[in-house]
Motif scaffolding. Structure first.
Motif, PDB file in Angstrom:
ATOM      1  N   ARG A  98     -81.498  10.281  34.886  1.00 40.91           N
ATOM      2  CA  ARG A  98     -80.944   8.927  34.853  1.00 40.91           C
ATOM      3  C   ARG A  98     -79.712   8.897  35.721  1.00 40.91           C
ATOM      4  NH1 ARG A  98     -79.942   7.634  29.372  1.00 40.91           N
ATOM      5  NH2 ARG A  98     -82.016   6.721  29.216  1.00 40.91           N
ATOM      6  N   GLY A  99     -79.747   8.036  36.730  1.00 42.87           N
ATOM      7  CA  GLY A  99     -78.613   7.884  37.630  1.00 42.87           C
ATOM      8  C   GLY A  99     -78.484   6.435  38.048  1.00 42.87           C
ATOM      9  N   ARG A 100     -78.079   6.233  39.284  1.00 48.86           N
ATOM     10  CA  ARG A 100     -77.915   4.880  39.793  1.00 48.86           C
ATOM     11  C   ARG A 100     -78.532   4.758  41.184  1.00 48.86           C
ATOM     12  NH1 ARG A 100     -74.790   1.246  37.146  1.00 48.86           N
ATOM     13  NH2 ARG A 100     -73.404   2.024  35.494  1.00 48.86           N
ATOM     14  N   ASP A 139     -76.457  10.682  40.916  1.00 47.04           N
ATOM     15  CA  ASP A 139     -75.617  10.634  39.716  1.00 47.04           C
ATOM     16  C   ASP A 139     -74.247  11.215  40.005  1.00 47.04           C
ATOM     17  OD1 ASP A 139     -75.999  13.347  39.843  1.00 47.04           O
ATOM     18  OD2 ASP A 139     -77.203  13.498  38.027  1.00 47.04           O
ATOM     19  N   GLU A 140     -73.440  11.329  38.945  1.00 44.20           N
ATOM     20  CA  GLU A 140     -72.051  11.764  39.110  1.00 44.20           C
ATOM     21  C   GLU A 140     -71.923  13.230  39.484  1.00 44.20           C
ATOM     22  OE1 GLU A 140     -73.310  12.595  34.971  1.00 44.20           O
ATOM     23  OE2 GLU A 140     -73.490  10.907  36.370  1.00 44.20           O
ATOM     24  N   THR A 144     -78.728  13.735  44.713  1.00 44.11           N
ATOM     25  CA  THR A 144     -79.322  12.534  45.292  1.00 44.11           C
ATOM     26  C   THR A 144     -80.762  12.815  45.674  1.00 44.11           C
ATOM     27  OG1 THR A 144     -78.615  13.089  47.555  1.00 44.11           O
ATOM     28  CG2 THR A 144     -77.117  11.725  46.228  1.00 44.11           C
ATOM     29  N   ILE A 163     -79.029   1.121  37.086  1.00 46.42           N
ATOM     30  CA  ILE A 163     -79.512   2.371  36.515  1.00 46.42           C
ATOM     31  C   ILE A 163     -80.923   2.641  37.025  1.00 46.42           C
ATOM     32  CG2 ILE A 163     -80.141   3.553  34.374  1.00 46.42           C
ATOM     33  CD1 ILE A 163     -78.005   1.896  32.983  1.00 46.42           C
ATOM     34  N   GLU A 165     -84.183   5.545  36.599  1.00 39.46           N
ATOM     35  CA  GLU A 165     -84.710   6.668  35.823  1.00 39.46           C
ATOM     36  C   GLU A 165     -86.000   7.175  36.466  1.00 39.46           C
ATOM     37  OE1 GLU A 165     -83.101   5.157  31.445  1.00 39.46           O
ATOM     38  OE2 GLU A 165     -85.227   4.961  31.974  1.00 39.46           O
ATOM     39  N   ASP A 216     -73.867   6.811  27.381  1.00 40.30           N
ATOM     40  CA  ASP A 216     -74.556   5.898  28.287  1.00 40.30           C
ATOM     41  C   ASP A 216     -73.731   4.658  28.575  1.00 40.30           C
ATOM     42  OD1 ASP A 216     -76.727   7.491  28.626  1.00 40.30           O
ATOM     43  OD2 ASP A 216     -77.908   6.569  27.038  1.00 40.30           O
ATOM     44  N   TYR A 219     -72.731   4.146  32.083  1.00 41.46           N
ATOM     45  CA  TYR A 219     -73.681   3.628  33.055  1.00 41.46           C
ATOM     46  C   TYR A 219     -73.718   2.106  33.069  1.00 41.46           C
ATOM     47  CZ  TYR A 219     -75.584   8.254  33.869  1.00 41.46           C
ATOM     48  OH  TYR A 219     -75.755   9.559  34.232  1.00 41.46           O
ATOM     49  N   ARG A 223     -70.312  -0.481  39.129  1.00 39.26           N
ATOM     50  CA  ARG A 223     -69.924   0.586  40.041  1.00 39.26           C
ATOM     51  C   ARG A 223     -69.288   0.006  41.290  1.00 39.26           C
ATOM     52  NH1 ARG A 223     -73.884   4.715  43.263  1.00 39.26           N
ATOM     53  NH2 ARG A 223     -72.313   6.228  43.831  1.00 39.26           N
TER      54      ARG A 223
END
Length: 249
Positions: A98-100, A139-140, A144, A163, A165, A216, A219, A223
């Protein structure tokens, strides 16, 4: 975040036998159906040749081969989907990511060529191109990955910072080296960005819900947009915040 999943969940997320959406993917258009019908006819004719012309009689085996060959046009998509699934299932480990969405851009890709004859009798090669959406997710931790899929109108709702996934595949237990990624799910829009539907989607969404915790909340905060000078890594990307136009769809 990246959370390792058990092999049991891995096998549930990417099934051994092709699913309904995967069958539909490989069913294709009318041209693909004609190709499978031709294969069925040729295969059935070969079986009949072995039985009646060459006099080879293997009893029930010939009947089964003839039946399977005649219906290849029907079961062929299941076979193709199962082969593709198994290429992913060969990886030993998987993880829920799970990221962005970090970046989005659109490209035109060459998907095939056709030879035809114009009015002057000259051979002309026609290129078939398809618009595709390209996503970079991360993600943090600095991880990538990029994913590409045929462009759809629904993807216009996808924006940077949302977000994202997906399932990541690896041959290392610690997932330190990612070999493959699957289709991407945007939960707040309920959108799947997909070239091929690898996952059992309902089960994947349920896994995502179970893995959510108090952290979460991070998230859900907006951003910061990257400044224009930060988007210089790829010349083909859009330089403005409006990554798509109506013409793209």
């Amino acid at each position: 975040m990246l959370i390792p999943l058990t092999r049991e969940k891995f096998d549930q997320l990417i099934p051994l036998i092709g699913t309904g959406p995967q069958y539909k993917y490989y069913w294709g258009n009318f041209s693909k159906l004609l190709q499978r019908l031709l294969i069925s006819v040729v295969a059935a004719a070969v079986v009949l040749l072995l039985r009646f012309v060459l006099g080879l009689n293997f009893g029930p085996l010939v009947f089964v081969l003839g039946l399977v060959s005649a219906f290849y046009w029907l079961w062929g998509p299941v076979f193709q989907a199962s082969v593709r699934n198994n290429k992913c299932r060969r990886y030993k480990y998987c993880g829920f990511f799970r990221g962005r969405v970090m970046d989005i851009w659109i490209t035109e890709e060459l998907v095939g060529k056709q030879e035809t004859v114009n009015g002057k009798g000259e051979l002309v090669i026609v290129e078939n191109r398809e618009k595709r959406i390209n996503l970079e997710v991360g993600d943090e931790t600095g991880f990538t990955a990029e994913y590409q899929a045929p462009l759809q109108v629904a993807y216009k709702a996808v924006t940077r910072g949302q977000i994202a996934e997906m399932l990541v595949l690896s041959n290392r237990a610690d997932l330190s080296r990612i070999e493959e990624i699957t289709d991407i799910y945007i939960p707040n829009r309920n959108i799947w960005i997909s070239d091929y539907p690898y996952l059992q989607r309902d089960f994947f969404i349920e896994v995502g819900k179970r893995l959510r915790d108090d952290d979460d909340d991070e998230y859900d905060r907006p951003r910061r947009r990257r400044r224009p000078q930060e988007d210089t890594r790829r010349n083909t990307r859009r330089r403005n915040d409006d990554w798509s136009t109506e013409e793209d769809y």
